[in-house]
Write a protein that holds these residues in place. Structure first.
Motif, mmCIF file in Angstrom:
data_model
loop_
_atom_site.group_PDB
_atom_site.id
_atom_site.type_symbol
_atom_site.label_atom_id
_atom_site.label_comp_id
_atom_site.label_asym_id
_atom_site.label_seq_id
_atom_site.Cartn_x
_atom_site.Cartn_y
_atom_site.Cartn_z
ATOM 1 N N GLY A 220 0.832 -1.184 0.000
ATOM 2 C CA GLY A 220 0.000 0.000 0.000
ATOM 3 C C GLY A 220 0.869 1.235 0.000
ATOM 4 N N THR A 221 0.239 2.402 -0.046
ATOM 5 C CA THR A 221 0.985 3.663 -0.044
ATOM 6 C C THR A 221 0.389 4.624 0.974
ATOM 7 O OG1 THR A 221 -0.412 4.520 -1.839
ATOM 8 C CG2 THR A 221 1.661 3.449 -2.465
ATOM 9 N N ASP A 222 1.253 5.453 1.540
ATOM 10 C CA ASP A 222 0.838 6.491 2.496
ATOM 11 C C ASP A 222 -0.006 5.923 3.634
ATOM 12 O OD1 ASP A 222 2.117 8.447 0.934
ATOM 13 O OD2 ASP A 222 0.342 8.673 -0.337
ATOM 14 N N GLY A 223 0.338 4.714 4.081
ATOM 15 C CA GLY A 223 -0.377 4.110 5.199
ATOM 16 C C GLY A 223 -1.695 3.472 4.832
ATOM 17 N N LEU A 224 -2.101 3.554 3.569
ATOM 18 C CA LEU A 224 -3.351 2.925 3.127
ATOM 19 C C LEU A 224 -3.038 1.535 2.589
ATOM 20 C CD1 LEU A 224 -5.094 5.921 1.322
ATOM 21 C CD2 LEU A 224 -5.402 5.105 3.668
ATOM 22 N N LEU A 225 -3.666 0.539 3.154
ATOM 23 C CA LEU A 225 -3.377 -0.850 2.825
ATOM 24 C C LEU A 225 -4.156 -1.277 1.584
ATOM 25 C CD1 LEU A 225 -1.818 -3.329 3.994
ATOM 26 C CD2 LEU A 225 -3.915 -3.932 5.211
ATOM 27 N N SER A 226 -3.485 -1.976 0.668
ATOM 28 C CA SER A 226 -4.167 -2.516 -0.508
ATOM 29 C C SER A 226 -4.152 -4.039 -0.523
ATOM 30 C CB SER A 226 -3.523 -1.984 -1.791
ATOM 31 O OG SER A 226 -2.142 -2.369 -1.862
ATOM 32 N N ALA A 227 -3.108 -4.636 0.088
ATOM 33 C CA ALA A 227 -3.025 -6.096 0.103
ATOM 34 C C ALA A 227 -2.097 -6.562 1.218
ATOM 35 C CB ALA A 227 -2.530 -6.629 -1.241
ATOM 36 N N VAL A 228 -2.381 -7.757 1.696
ATOM 37 C CA VAL A 228 -1.510 -8.429 2.666
ATOM 38 C C VAL A 228 -0.889 -9.621 1.965
ATOM 39 C CG1 VAL A 228 -1.416 -9.732 4.822
ATOM 40 C CG2 VAL A 228 -2.872 -7.702 4.662
ATOM 41 N N GLU A 229 0.426 -9.668 1.938
ATOM 42 C CA GLU A 229 1.125 -10.795 1.319
ATOM 43 C C GLU A 229 1.400 -11.857 2.370
ATOM 44 O OE1 GLU A 229 5.375 -11.642 -0.942
ATOM 45 O OE2 GLU A 229 4.354 -9.717 -1.255
ATOM 46 N N LEU A 240 -3.459 -11.103 -0.569
ATOM 47 C CA LEU A 240 -4.873 -11.025 -0.216
ATOM 48 C C LEU A 240 -5.302 -9.567 -0.273
ATOM 49 C CD1 LEU A 240 -4.741 -13.289 2.982
ATOM 50 C CD2 LEU A 240 -5.227 -14.014 0.632
ATOM 51 N N PRO A 241 -6.258 -9.203 -1.115
ATOM 52 C CA PRO A 241 -6.755 -7.823 -1.118
ATOM 53 C C PRO A 241 -7.244 -7.452 0.276
ATOM 54 C CG PRO A 241 -7.618 -9.047 -2.990
ATOM 55 C CD PRO A 241 -6.967 -10.050 -2.084
ATOM 56 N N ALA A 242 -6.844 -6.284 0.756
ATOM 57 C CA ALA A 242 -7.171 -5.939 2.140
ATOM 58 C C ALA A 242 -7.212 -4.439 2.348
ATOM 59 C CB ALA A 242 -6.145 -6.566 3.089
ATOM 60 N N ASP A 243 -8.141 -4.014 3.199
ATOM 61 C CA ASP A 243 -8.194 -2.645 3.695
ATOM 62 C C ASP A 243 -7.672 -2.565 5.130
ATOM 63 O OD1 ASP A 243 -9.621 -1.570 1.381
ATOM 64 O OD2 ASP A 243 -11.318 -2.759 2.106
ATOM 65 N N VAL A 244 -7.868 -3.663 5.866
ATOM 66 C CA VAL A 244 -7.492 -3.684 7.278
ATOM 67 C C VAL A 244 -6.874 -5.041 7.615
ATOM 68 C CG1 VAL A 244 -8.328 -3.551 9.667
ATOM 69 C CG2 VAL A 244 -9.348 -2.083 7.913
ATOM 70 N N LEU A 245 -5.800 -5.012 8.389
ATOM 71 C CA LEU A 245 -5.196 -6.227 8.931
ATOM 72 C C LEU A 245 -5.382 -6.229 10.438
ATOM 73 C CD1 LEU A 245 -3.356 -8.778 8.913
ATOM 74 C CD2 LEU A 245 -1.395 -7.215 9.079
#
Length: 336
Positions: A220-229, A240-245
């Motif tokens: 992700g960029t600037d603290g915004l999450l796009s995916a968890v590897e 895994l597409p993600a907004d929050v972990l």
């Protein structure tokens, strides 16, 4: 230092077990004072997961942690005990029947006995070793606690961990969020019933189980999450597409100044006599998650039982010349 507060029992820790200790002591007409480092009562139930459902409280098929604290507070209301919140106990002197406790806010409490109900002590999350983690933590894309379920409605949520918190939150969020659970092996450490419900939800397609994988990287960029590897032990990866972990890897324990009191301990827990709850220091008792003994179960239910046992063991310390004639609450009622 202010004028000492005089009480029968000083209770360190205002979580659910500490609150129930107030009730059990009050039923024996023993006075108490609650001391907690947090600014509000409830311990982890209030600070970490007020909306997390708890399933093993008698007479409640399910009850949210925050609601449990509210009910406990209602239960102890008749005793109107003093509360010293936002304070850490930093000193203990004296002996059984005549203790003096001091806090980092210059409070002083004189008590005949002490109950340590400090849960995990000063707690903090065990953080995963991922590059760039602080930026995602600052934005709220990586969270270790869920205070409000609605904050995650419609979000893509990846949950990592195999214990009760991971499983409970997966079940609690599956109806409002897209949930994937990452665990390094098929077997979960959660309660068998909830683990079975997780499997059933996965079979219905309500939750994705990502097994056997572990966290590998954040994208992700600037603290915004796009995916968890995530990665397998053999090195195979997937994103895994993600907004929050939500990493649930437990809490680190720190007893703080209590660790310097000379209490016998085992693996960061305080050893007690299970028949009384008393520690190796006469007059000092430990109940709930902070205590340990053979056969110990880390359940709020067992902590409640330990509170009752400790209260009865403390009575002869406070009233050495009186016999305790115990009556059931159904016939005795709550003391006025």
């Amino acid at each position: 230092m202010t004028r000492p507060i005089e009480t029968d029992v000083a209770i360190i820790g205002a979580g659910p077990v500490g609150l129930f200790a107030v009730f059990e002591l009050g039923m024996l007409r023993l006075s108490s004072v609650l001391i907690d480092a947090l600014a509000e009562i409830g311990g982890q139930c209030t600070a970490l997961y007020p909306e997390k459902p708890i399933y093993d409280i008698p007479a409640h098929p399910a009850i949210e942690a925050g609601t449990l604290i509210t009910r406990l507070e209602q239960q102890i209301a008749p005793f109107a005990i003093p509360r010293l919140l936002g304070r850490q106990v930093n000193g203990l002197s004296g002996q059984s029947g005549a203790f003096l406790l001091t806090t980092d806010q210059d409070d002083a409490v004189r008590a005949k006995a002490v109950i340590i109900a400090a849960g995990a002590g000063a707690f903090g999350p065990n953080r995963p070793p991922l590059q760039g983690l602080p930026a995602f933590e600052a934005s709220g894309a990586v969270r270790y606690y869920v205070r409000q379920r609605e904050d995650l409605r419609g979000r893509r949520v990846v949950i990592a961990g195999g214990g009760d918190s991971a499983v409970d939150w997966a079940l609690a969020l599956k109806d409002i969020a897209q949930v994937a659970v990452v665990h390094r092996r098929p077997k979960f450490r959660a309660a068998p019933e909830t683990a079975a419900r997780l499997d059933e939800a996965a079979q219905r397609g309500e939750i994705e189980l990502v097994i056997p994988y572990q966290l590998h990287a954040l994208h992700g960029t600037d603290g915004l999450l796009s995916a968890v590897e995530v990665a397998t032990m053999e090195g195979a990866t997937r994103q895994l597409p993600a907004d929050v972990l939500l990493p649930f890897f437990g809490l680190s324990m720190d007893l703080g100044p209590i660790a310097a009191w000379g209490l016998e301990r085992h693996m960061h827990h305080v050893t007690v006599d299970p028949s009384t709850g008393q520690t190796s220091l006469p007059g000092v008792f430990a109940i709930g998650d902070v205590s340990t003994y053979p056969g110990k179960l880390k359940l709020i239910l067992q902590g409640f039982s330990e509170a009752a046992v400790a209260a009865h063991a403390i009575f002869p310390i406070v009233h050495p010349d009186q016999a305790l004639h115990f009556e059931y609450s159904t016939s005795k009622g709550v003391p006025g």
